[in-house]
Write a protein that holds these residues in place. Sequence first.
Motif, PDB file in Angstrom:
ATOM      1  N   UNK A  83      15.672   0.275  -5.080  1.00 27.80           N
ATOM      2  CA  UNK A  83      14.848  -0.097  -6.284  1.00 27.80           C
ATOM      3  C   UNK A  83      13.591  -0.961  -5.499  1.00 27.80           C
ATOM      4  N   UNK A  84      14.054  -1.809  -4.700  1.00 31.97           N
ATOM      5  CA  UNK A  84      12.662  -2.597  -3.979  1.00 31.97           C
ATOM      6  C   UNK A  84      12.019  -1.428  -3.194  1.00 31.97           C
ATOM      7  N   UNK A  85      12.713  -0.739  -2.333  1.00 32.52           N
ATOM      8  CA  UNK A  85      12.032   0.325  -1.803  1.00 32.52           C
ATOM      9  C   UNK A  85      10.930   1.061  -2.438  1.00 32.52           C
ATOM     10  N   UNK A  86      11.383   1.510  -3.652  1.00 34.74           N
ATOM     11  CA  UNK A  86      10.517   2.311  -4.480  1.00 34.74           C
ATOM     12  C   UNK A  86       9.403   1.370  -5.152  1.00 34.74           C
ATOM     13  N   UNK A  87       9.567   0.394  -5.456  1.00 39.71           N
ATOM     14  CA  UNK A  87       8.928  -0.406  -6.050  1.00 39.71           C
ATOM     15  C   UNK A  87       7.725  -0.839  -5.420  1.00 39.71           C
ATOM     16  N   UNK A  88       8.105  -1.071  -3.991  1.00 35.05           N
ATOM     17  CA  UNK A  88       6.732  -1.718  -3.092  1.00 35.05           C
ATOM     18  C   UNK A  88       6.210  -0.340  -2.493  1.00 35.05           C
ATOM     19  N   UNK A  89       6.500   0.761  -2.860  1.00 39.16           N
ATOM     20  CA  UNK A  89       5.933   2.065  -2.457  1.00 39.16           C
ATOM     21  C   UNK A  89       6.213   2.211  -0.885  1.00 39.16           C
ATOM     22  N   UNK A  90       7.658   1.894  -0.580  1.00 42.57           N
ATOM     23  CA  UNK A  90       7.938   1.814   0.895  1.00 42.57           C
ATOM     24  C   UNK A  90       7.600   2.904   1.898  1.00 42.57           C
ATOM     25  N   UNK A  91       7.481   4.107   1.565  1.00 38.62           N
ATOM     26  CA  UNK A  91       7.356   5.243   2.209  1.00 38.62           C
ATOM     27  C   UNK A  91       6.029   5.211   2.816  1.00 38.62           C
ATOM     28  N   UNK A  92       4.915   5.065   1.888  1.00 39.41           N
ATOM     29  CA  UNK A  92       3.596   5.123   1.972  1.00 39.41           C
ATOM     30  C   UNK A  92       3.282   3.585   2.954  1.00 39.41           C
ATOM     31  N   UNK A  93       4.194   2.618   2.744  1.00 36.75           N
ATOM     32  CA  UNK A  93       3.616   1.486   3.468  1.00 36.75           C
ATOM     33  C   UNK A  93       4.039   1.789   5.074  1.00 36.75           C
ATOM     34  N   UNK A  94       5.484   2.293   5.062  1.00 37.38           N
ATOM     35  CA  UNK A  94       6.136   2.568   6.638  1.00 37.38           C
ATOM     36  C   UNK A  94       4.943   3.637   7.420  1.00 37.38           C
ATOM     37  N   UNK A  95       4.826   4.812   6.480  1.00 36.44           N
ATOM     38  CA  UNK A  95       3.958   5.832   7.188  1.00 36.44           C
ATOM     39  C   UNK A  95       2.568   5.027   7.733  1.00 36.44           C
ATOM     40  N   UNK A  96       1.817   4.495   6.685  1.00 30.53           N
ATOM     41  CA  UNK A  96       0.648   3.742   6.920  1.00 30.53           C
ATOM     42  C   UNK A  96       0.686   2.890   8.052  1.00 30.53           C
ATOM     43  N   UNK A  97       1.962   1.992   8.166  1.00 29.59           N
ATOM     44  CA  UNK A  97       1.847   0.948   9.269  1.00 29.59           C
ATOM     45  C   UNK A  97       1.948   1.649  10.704  1.00 29.59           C
ATOM     46  N   UNK A  98       3.042   2.518  10.787  1.00 21.17           N
ATOM     47  CA  UNK A  98       3.114   3.209  11.882  1.00 21.17           C
ATOM     48  C   UNK A  98       1.894   4.122  12.394  1.00 21.17           C
ATOM     49  N   UNK A  99       1.069   4.701  11.546  1.00 25.05           N
ATOM     50  CA  UNK A  99      -0.280   5.318  11.658  1.00 25.05           C
ATOM     51  C   UNK A  99      -1.280   4.407  12.436  1.00 25.05           C
ATOM     52  N   UNK A 100      -1.339   2.867  11.843  1.00 20.90           N
ATOM     53  CA  UNK A 100      -2.213   2.085  11.939  1.00 20.90           C
ATOM     54  C   UNK A 100      -1.644   1.395  13.340  1.00 20.90           C
ATOM     55  N   UNK A 101      -0.429   1.646  13.862  1.00 23.59           N
ATOM     56  CA  UNK A 101       0.266   0.671  14.949  1.00 23.59           C
ATOM     57  C   UNK A 101      -0.462   1.438  16.209  1.00 23.59           C
ATOM     58  N   UNK A 102      -0.956   2.670  16.338  1.00 24.23           N
ATOM     59  CA  UNK A 102      -1.516   3.139  17.350  1.00 24.23           C
ATOM     60  C   UNK A 102      -2.885   3.166  17.807  1.00 24.23           C
TER      61      UNK A 102
END
Length: 254
Positions: free
Chosen positions: A229-248
Motif C-alpha cells: 500500500x505504501x509503495x503504491x501510494x507514493x507511486x513507487x515504480x515511477x520514483x525508482x525508475x526516475x531515480x535510476x535514470x537520473x543517477x547516470x
Amino acid sequence: MKIVKPLLVIITPVLFFALPVAAWAEPGIPAFTVETDAEGNQDYSLTIQILLLMTGLTLLPAALIATTSFLRIVIVLALLRQALGTQQTPSNQVLVGLALFLTLFIMAPVLEKIYDSAVSPYMEEQIKFAEAVEIASKPMHQFMLQQTREDDLGMFAEMADVTLQDPQSVPFKVLIPAFMTSELKTAFQIGFMLFIPFLIIDLVIASLLMSMGMMMLSPMIISLPFKLMLFVLIDGWALVVGTLANSFVVPGGI
C-alpha cells in the motif's frame, strides 16, 4: 585498435582451422588478410570483419553487463523486490525486461553518437573497419568514465601497473573492472535507501505482534499488505525508475 587486437587473439583458433578450408574452397583468394596503406593504417579483409562481428555478438551479453547501465538497474530492482518481500513477484523475466529497456533508454544518446560517428560512415565506406571500432569505443569510454569513482580507477590502475595521466587515455582493461565495481557500490547504496522504509514497517509490525502475544504469526504476512500500500501510494515504480535514470551522467543528456 585497442579492442580489435583482443578480439583477434580470441578468434585465432577459428582462423587456424578455417584457413585450410578457405584455401581449399577458393584457392588464390586472400580471404584472411590485413592490409596497410601508405599512412600506416591497417584494414582487415571482409572475412576477418565478419568473424570479428560474430565474435562480438557472442560477447554481447557480457558487454551489456560490463559496459552499460544494466548492472546497476537490475541489482536495484532485485533489492527492491527483496525489500518488498514479494518473493518472485515481479518475476526475473519482468525485472530483466524492465532493466533492458531502461538501459536502452538511458544509453540512447551514447548509441546515437556511436551510430552517427562510426556505424553510418562505415556502412557508407567512408572509414575503415578498424577506424570505426576505434571511433565507436570513445563514446562508451566517456560514459563509463563519468560513472566510475576515482578511488576504484586508481585501485585497478595500481594493480595493472598503469600510470593514469589523462582520463581519456585510461585503457579498457582498467576502466571496465573499475566501472563495474563503482556500479555495484552505487547499486547497493540505492538499495540500502530503498530498504529503510520497508524495514521500519517490518519492525513496527513485529513489535505490535509481540505486544499482542501473537508470536506464532509471521510478521511478513501482516507487513506485506502495508508495504504494498505504501509503495503504491507514493507511486513507487515511477520514483525508482526516475531515480535510476537520473543517477547516470550521460554525455548529451537522456
